[in-house]
Scaffold this motif. Structure first.
Motif, PDB file in Angstrom:
ATOM      1  N   GLY A 145       0.841  -1.183   0.000  1.00  0.00           N
ATOM      2  CA  GLY A 145       0.000   0.000   0.000  1.00  0.00           C
ATOM      3  C   GLY A 145       0.877   1.233   0.000  1.00  0.00           C
ATOM      4  O   GLY A 145       0.404   2.350  -0.132  1.00  0.00           O
ATOM      5  N   ASP A 285      -1.762  -7.483   7.847  1.00  0.00           N
ATOM      6  CA  ASP A 285      -1.154  -7.587   6.524  1.00  0.00           C
ATOM      7  C   ASP A 285       0.267  -8.114   6.698  1.00  0.00           C
ATOM      8  O   ASP A 285       0.933  -7.795   7.687  1.00  0.00           O
ATOM      9  CB  ASP A 285      -1.144  -6.205   5.854  1.00  0.00           C
ATOM     10  CG  ASP A 285      -0.699  -6.255   4.406  1.00  0.00           C
ATOM     11  OD1 ASP A 285       0.523  -6.386   4.162  1.00  0.00           O
ATOM     12  OD2 ASP A 285      -1.553  -6.149   3.508  1.00  0.00           O
ATOM     13  N   TRP A 288       3.483  -5.931   7.733  1.00  0.00           N
ATOM     14  CA  TRP A 288       3.770  -5.475   9.087  1.00  0.00           C
ATOM     15  C   TRP A 288       4.284  -6.639   9.918  1.00  0.00           C
ATOM     16  O   TRP A 288       4.119  -7.805   9.576  1.00  0.00           O
ATOM     17  CB  TRP A 288       2.519  -4.861   9.718  1.00  0.00           C
ATOM     18  CG  TRP A 288       1.860  -3.867   8.829  1.00  0.00           C
ATOM     19  CD1 TRP A 288       0.637  -3.982   8.232  1.00  0.00           C
ATOM     20  CD2 TRP A 288       2.386  -2.602   8.388  1.00  0.00           C
ATOM     21  NE1 TRP A 288       0.373  -2.874   7.465  1.00  0.00           N
ATOM     22  CE2 TRP A 288       1.424  -2.013   7.540  1.00  0.00           C
ATOM     23  CE3 TRP A 288       3.582  -1.923   8.639  1.00  0.00           C
ATOM     24  CZ2 TRP A 288       1.623  -0.766   6.943  1.00  0.00           C
ATOM     25  CZ3 TRP A 288       3.783  -0.684   8.043  1.00  0.00           C
ATOM     26  CH2 TRP A 288       2.809  -0.122   7.208  1.00  0.00           C
ATOM     27  N   HIS A 506      -0.876   1.305  11.343  1.00  0.00           N
ATOM     28  CA  HIS A 506       0.345   1.454  10.561  1.00  0.00           C
ATOM     29  C   HIS A 506       1.134   2.641  11.105  1.00  0.00           C
ATOM     30  O   HIS A 506       0.613   3.739  11.252  1.00  0.00           O
ATOM     31  CB  HIS A 506       0.017   1.691   9.081  1.00  0.00           C
ATOM     32  CG  HIS A 506      -0.922   0.681   8.505  1.00  0.00           C
ATOM     33  ND1 HIS A 506      -0.889  -0.656   8.859  1.00  0.00           N
ATOM     34  CD2 HIS A 506      -1.923   0.801   7.602  1.00  0.00           C
ATOM     35  CE1 HIS A 506      -1.820  -1.310   8.185  1.00  0.00           C
ATOM     36  NE2 HIS A 506      -2.455  -0.445   7.433  1.00  0.00           N
ATOM     37  N   ARG A 536      -9.690   5.246  12.261  1.00  0.00           N
ATOM     38  CA  ARG A 536      -8.307   4.864  11.977  1.00  0.00           C
ATOM     39  C   ARG A 536      -7.370   5.013  13.176  1.00  0.00           C
ATOM     40  O   ARG A 536      -6.216   4.652  13.104  1.00  0.00           O
ATOM     41  CB  ARG A 536      -7.771   5.696  10.817  1.00  0.00           C
ATOM     42  CG  ARG A 536      -8.506   5.469   9.492  1.00  0.00           C
ATOM     43  CD  ARG A 536      -7.889   6.344   8.410  1.00  0.00           C
ATOM     44  NE  ARG A 536      -8.499   6.114   7.116  1.00  0.00           N
ATOM     45  CZ  ARG A 536      -9.516   6.818   6.629  1.00  0.00           C
ATOM     46  NH1 ARG A 536     -10.049   7.793   7.360  1.00  0.00           N
ATOM     47  NH2 ARG A 536     -10.003   6.546   5.439  1.00  0.00           N
ATOM     48  N   VAL A 571      -1.850   4.636   2.654  1.00  0.00           N
ATOM     49  CA  VAL A 571      -1.828   4.464   4.105  1.00  0.00           C
ATOM     50  C   VAL A 571      -1.612   5.797   4.804  1.00  0.00           C
ATOM     51  O   VAL A 571      -2.025   5.983   5.955  1.00  0.00           O
ATOM     52  CB  VAL A 571      -0.741   3.448   4.512  1.00  0.00           C
ATOM     53  CG1 VAL A 571       0.642   3.990   4.243  1.00  0.00           C
ATOM     54  CG2 VAL A 571      -0.882   3.059   5.969  1.00  0.00           C
TER      55      VAL A 571
END
Length: 641
Positions: A145, A285, A288, A506, A536, A571
């Motif tokens: 991403g 994901d 990470w 993230h 988020r 991201v």
């Protein structure tokens, strides 16, 4: 009250009394080709564990289970938002890994070489990770991403000569091209990356002759090549993974075959209670560390079935999460507070429509699990039938450090706390000057002794490793997180002590975002900070000062957002972008991000005596008010999704 059960207390005490002996006993639980000559060697800041021991991370994840008769057990279930599903047993997964291992050797990859992987969370990406570790090469997975700038920077830092990439992924029903990002990244690297293997999922990917191979051409290179595993010393690197730093350059944390394996295998047991009969789903994901440790390596080391999911968790609707749980009879879930808040928006009706009775426990990490999100999962979705447990760790630690030790005996849950330090992990809270804080007194969370799984260095930059981790508060490992420990031993984290923004779990450094803005010719200065976001966790608030001759316009705003997206990918969500004539800085030139945060929160910025020009504070406050007025007036907020 007594909050630590006798087993946990005994294990903690044993670790405190004999740190090396404790971890040696933990290491005896995994197979070794050769055991160690010495448990631990520490030459601060560097250290090594299990010196002389020999192993291979891929071998223990696959070959070991096949040889013990577990080859017919499902190892990997790969699903995506398009409804596609693929199941590989341990024997089948080993076969696919051997094919890719041989092909990597046919491509010229050797022990110690770095292999970039820019792919979504699909079966081929996991196979590529395992195959790279199998042959003693070192994988660098870059989140698919990120934009071309971030990809190029990470490949350059790692010195990768080979890149395995997908040409596209899927997100909320859209095909997201990845190959153009790869091409743009490699155009800046002057031929450093010599070969690119492309998993082609579309028919229109442009291939560069002489450099690019499709997946079948790549596999054909394995003819006549060995697929055998390499025997690796415990401290030899298995992978490197970028984590954000306080400068524009990310840090590449190093994790090794043996020490990392001991760390994640132990915490899989102690923290998660992971067992071979589990159907385990980590919703992260592979880009990470959660994906590395608890989609791929730990579940396979344990011998259970792991689920890898590609796409948006709420596409085509919120029922996707609950459908996957029901259809696969998932027993253990690892998700993020961001995912929980996203599902909260849809209410509990989708959960009620599915059978979730197989679930035994739920774990959250990646950011603070705020009490409302915990209560919604605990009481509304799972109706107090199973525990929802927070825990804390970092890319650098490889696996959990603080948690509620489900595998050893659960403790009472304190919503908002990540739990207690797990056995073998010596945590403390200190002032910036190194004084130990008392119960409930906030400070910097530090680690007092190395443990297996803690990164022993930053790839290519040992001096930065020493400075950023071991010299900020001399003698202890500086985690960069602030928090407090209460009188019962529970740890309460309150966020980053440095300048890191967490967007949907993230981690992005402020310097990385500011550097991306500065690539636009109009930008003289850029300052960013995180602001709370209900879904988020955080999004980016940006304050931009333009060069003479440039004027703030909606077109320029769009260009700047596009620049950041190009560099860092979607991201990096920009919540708002404010044009200002100057940034609030100290007299030494350091941007005072606390002023940004105060402006965003509409709070008094406090002492501004060190700011170079106090008028910039008022200008930033005025810019925020204007932005709020634009939002309320329906004129847009300059956000990027």
């Amino acid at each position: 009250m007594e909050v630590v059960n006798p087993i946990v207390r005994r294990w903690q005490q044993e670790a405190a009394d004999d740190h090396e002996g404790f971890w040696a006993r933990a290491a005896e639980q995994i197979p070794w080709f050769r055991t160690w000559d010495q448990v631990f060697a520490w030459d601060p800041p560097g250290f090594r564990w299990f010196l002389g021991a020999e192993t291979n991370l891929c071998y223990n994840a696959l070959d070991y289970h096949v040889r013990r008769g577990w080859g017919g057990h499902a190892a990997l279930i790969a699903e995506n938002e398009r409804g596609e599903r693929r199941v590989l047993t341990y024997a089948q997964l080993l076969h696919e890994v051997e094919r890719v291992a041989a092909a990597l050797r046919g491509l010229g990859v050797r022990r110690g070489d770095r292999v970039g992987i820019y792919m979504p969370t699909c079966a081929e990406a996991i196979i590529a990770m395992l195959a790279t570790a199998r042959i003693g090469a070192i994988h660098l997975v870059v989140f698919a991403g990120f934009g071309s700038g971030a990809l190029a920077q990470r490949l350059q830092l790692a010195g990768a000569r080979v890149l395995l990439a997908a040409d596209a992924t899927w997100r909320k029903g859209r095909t997201v091209p990845l190959k153009p990002i790869v091409d743009a990244a490699l155009d800046t690297l002057d031929g450093q990356v010599e070969r690119v293997v492309v998993l082609r999922r579309t028919d229109d990917s442009a291939m560069q002759p002489g450099r690019d191979l499709d997946w079948d051409e790549f596999l054909a290179l394995g003819a006549g090549q060995s697929a055998e595993h390499e025997v690796m010393e415990a401290n030899e690197p298995a992978y490197i993974l970028a984590t954000s730093g306080t400068t524009a350059s990310p840090k590449l944390a190093v994790h090794s075959h043996g020490t990392y394996q001991v760390g994640i295998r132990s915490t899989a047991d102690w923290c998660f209670g992971m067992k071979p009969t589990d159907i385990w789903w980590s919703t992260s994901d592979i880009g990470w560390v959660v994906g590395h440790s608890f989609i791929v390596y730990a579940p396979l080391l344990v011998g259970c079935t792991t689920i890898a999911y590609e796409g948006a968790l709420d596409h085509p609707g919120p029922e996707t999460v609950y459908r996957i749980i029901e259809e696969n009879r998932v027993t253990g879930i690892f998700t993020s507070p961001t995912a929980a808040r996203m599902l909260m928006r849809y209410g509990t009706e989708p959960a009620r429509a599915h059978d979730l009775s197989s679930v035994e426990r739920v774990f959250c990490a990646g950011e603070l699990l705020n009490p409302p999100a915990w209560e919604w999962l605990q009481k509304e979705v799972f109706q107090d039938r199973v525990p929802v447990l927070d825990h804390w760790w970092q890319t650098e630690t490889g696996g959990p450090v603080v948690g509620n030790p489900y595998g050893l005996g659960m403790l009472p849950i304190k919503p908002g706390s990540a739990g207690v330090p797990l056995p073998g992990f010596a945590l403390a809270v200190m002032t910036p000057e190194g004084e130990r804080c008392g119960p409930d007194e906030p400070g910097i969370v530090v680690i007092e002794r190395p443990f297996p799984g803690l990164t022993p260095t930053i790839w290519g930059d040992p001096e930065r490793y020493a400075n950023e981790y071991w010299r900020r508060i001399p003698g202890v490992y500086y985690t960069g997180d602030s928090g407090a420990i209460d009188e019962d031993g529970y740890v309460w984290f309150s966020g980053r002590a440095d300048e890191i923004i967490k967007i949907a779990g993230h981690r992005i450094g402020t310097a990385e975002v500011e550097s991306a803005f500065l690539r636009h010719p109009a930008v003289a200065e850029a300052g960013v900070t995180g602001r709370p976001d209900p879904v988020r966790g955080e999004v980016i608030s940006a304050f931009i000062a333009l060069k003479p001759g440039w004027q703030p316009t909606e077109l320029l705003k769009s260009e700047l957002l596009g620049t950041v997206r190009q560099e860092l990918g979607p991201v990096a969500v920009i919540g708002e972008l404010n044009f200002v004539s100057m940034l609030p800085k100290t007299r030494s030139g350091k941007i005072m991000r606390r002023v940004f945060r105060a402006v965003i929160a509409d709070q008094d910025p406090g002492d501004v005596s060190t700011i170079e020009d106090e008028a910039s504070v008022e200008e930033a406050r005025a810019a925020w008010r204007r932005m709020r007025a634009e939002i309320k007036g329906g004129q847009g907020d300059g956000s990027a999704s």
